[in-house]
Design an enzyme around this catalytic site. Sequence first.
Site, PDB file in Angstrom:
ATOM      1  N   ARG A 102       0.837  -1.197   0.000  1.00  0.00           N
ATOM      2  CA  ARG A 102       0.000   0.000   0.000  1.00  0.00           C
ATOM      3  C   ARG A 102       0.876   1.253   0.000  1.00  0.00           C
ATOM      4  NH1 ARG A 102      -5.122   1.787  -1.077  1.00  0.00           N
ATOM      5  NH2 ARG A 102      -6.133   2.814   0.684  1.00  0.00           N
ATOM      6  N   THR A 377     -10.072   0.130  -9.826  1.00  0.00           N
ATOM      7  CA  THR A 377      -9.025  -0.684  -9.205  1.00  0.00           C
ATOM      8  C   THR A 377      -8.997  -1.935 -10.045  1.00  0.00           C
ATOM      9  OG1 THR A 377      -9.412   0.211  -6.997  1.00  0.00           O
ATOM     10  CG2 THR A 377      -8.543  -2.000  -7.056  1.00  0.00           C
TER      11      THR A 377
HETATM   12  O1  DON Z   1      -8.006   1.084  -1.264  1.00  0.00           O
HETATM   13  C1  DON Z   1      -9.192   1.291  -1.471  1.00  0.00           C
HETATM   14  O2  DON Z   1     -10.079   0.789  -0.830  1.00  0.00           O
HETATM   15  C2  DON Z   1      -9.571   2.161  -2.646  1.00  0.00           C
HETATM   16  N1  DON Z   1      -8.489   3.047  -2.956  1.00  0.00           N
HETATM   17  C3  DON Z   1      -9.929   1.276  -3.792  1.00  0.00           C
HETATM   18  C4  DON Z   1     -10.388   2.038  -4.986  1.00  0.00           C
HETATM   19  C5  DON Z   1     -11.201   1.227  -5.884  1.00  0.00           C
HETATM   20  O3  DON Z   1     -11.480   0.081  -5.660  1.00  0.00           O
HETATM   21  C6  DON Z   1     -11.716   1.892  -7.056  1.00  0.00           C
HETATM   22  N2  DON Z   1     -12.345   0.917  -7.933  1.00  0.00           N
HETATM   23  N3  DON Z   1     -13.297   0.634  -8.365  1.00  0.00           N
END
Ligand code: DON
Length: 568
Positions: A102, A377
């Site tokens: 992360r 994501t």
């Molecule tokens: O880490 C997280 O939970 C978010 N930054 C994830 C972002 C995300 O899943 C966007 N997608 N659809």
Amino acid sequence: MNLIRTSVFVLFALLLAACASPEPQEPPRSPAFGANGMVVSANPEATAVGLQILQEGGNAFDAAIAVKYMLSVTYPIAGNIGGGGFMVYRTAAGEVGSLDFRETAPAAAHRDMYLDEEGNLIDGLSRIGHLSAGVPGTVAGMEEAWERFGSLPFAQLIEPAIQVAENGHRVTAFNAEQSNRFQDEFAEVNRAPILFMKEGGWQEGDLLVQPELAETLRRIRDGGAAGFYTGETADLIVAEMQAGGGIITHEDLAAYRAVWRPTVSVDFGDYRIHSMPPSSSGGIAIAQLMLGSADFDFASLGHLTPETIHLMAELMRRVYADRATHLGDSDFFDVPFEMLLDPAYISARNADISMSAATPSSLIKEGEVERIESFETTHFSIVDGAGNAVSLTTTVNSFFGSKVMVQGAGFFLNNEMDDFAAAPGVPNQFGLVGGEANAIEPGKRMLSSMSPTIVERGGELFLVLGTPGGSTIITNVYQVLMNLLVHGLDLQQAVDAKKMHAQWLPDVITLEEGALDEAGQAALEALGHELRIIPQIGRMQAIQRLGDGSFKGVADYTRTGDSVARGF
Ligand code: DON
């Protein structure tokens, strides 16, 4: 400059297109089967390179590294070297663990950095532009994974991505459409035109050649993580920061480390579910949902009935209230793991659930209300013939992250800083709220919902799964597990099935279009639920190990995108 270089490389690329390896194939629309390995990802080139590495004798970790780097070339909306992610793995010998790569807050970050003098959030500052970027973790993560588990030379794993960046690839309709959506933002935050800006817009089949990214990847190939966190790439990142008002320094980059962590693991009947611990909230939240579900007879309530949706929403509300208060980077905040995962605590917490009325979220805990939007994501799942399994979710947060491309290095930086609680109780882009546990601190990881997950049955590998979707990631993984383990759906049906989502605040149930007919919706409203309908939730990529030891790969074909499962 970029555009000139691009057109030169387009000519080369036309000549060399035949060499661009590997060739994606027409994606199947039903499960893939294979006894020797399986790759399921959101992008055809990425799936193809994963399969190629497995066929060349690589293991699931080798394939994951190759897929990850290919995604950074062919899936720039989310695949990344400017972002981060999480990996949950299970080795053929049965060892289970996770890798946290992360992003971290830069050393100059502080808890009020997105607030004005009156303490109000400055709109957009944590979401777009240089200040929204955390220190990227992907390259360090892939190096850790390779050093511990890789079996093929690293150069062999990254070279296909370099070739495709250098020689070009044909953009898919989905990627073209997403690039076109953000032309204005690209122009707004970048100091010079970037490769992804295109007069007249992108179309399916356009050739995208990324020479600067190819060079950046070569520096990683030749120098490992040091070829990214120090030297020319680090210089380019820091220059970009200085030009655009960002705060990531050479010291931040050099200090970045990926971290191995034990998974959060919980039993559910014959199954053992392993998922991601903090700095993701995913593992704890999924464990709480599964433990809570064990107290109710969901099988009798039925799949996607108003009663089931009501009960799931009630469980979810309580879990997300816990998330807002108790979860943050456990290296900085004392997360009460034992309490949160204690079945007695969960049962007590769910004891006031009524089947005849919704519990208003304000009675569970007070907070603000905001809507969730859809962002990007990506997840991939891989198994090899020996039985190693990798579940990996990765992101730059929003589509194309901060929209800032590092000039001269050819990749987008994340906007992951928005996953911190910028101010107590103020929702982020997913409507999620938080407080002290997830406040901004230098070096801290912002709380995630990403939930790469692996399930065992009877001590054997059973399932590898995960999805994008911001705060809906947790509830989507939970529903696929329930569909499969409780409601008796097969894996493709479990993935394809419409999904719902609830998260304490805002106090609504989100339904995927088609999840419930009008009568069903009216039944939920009669219980006191406010409903919101959205076109789609998530993009699940899953693999099931079948009774004979072979694999079934299921990509999310029903929702938009280019997901593809391939096995051999
Ligand atoms: O880490 C997280 O939970 C978010 N930054 C994830 C972002 C995300 O899943 C966007 N997608 N659809």
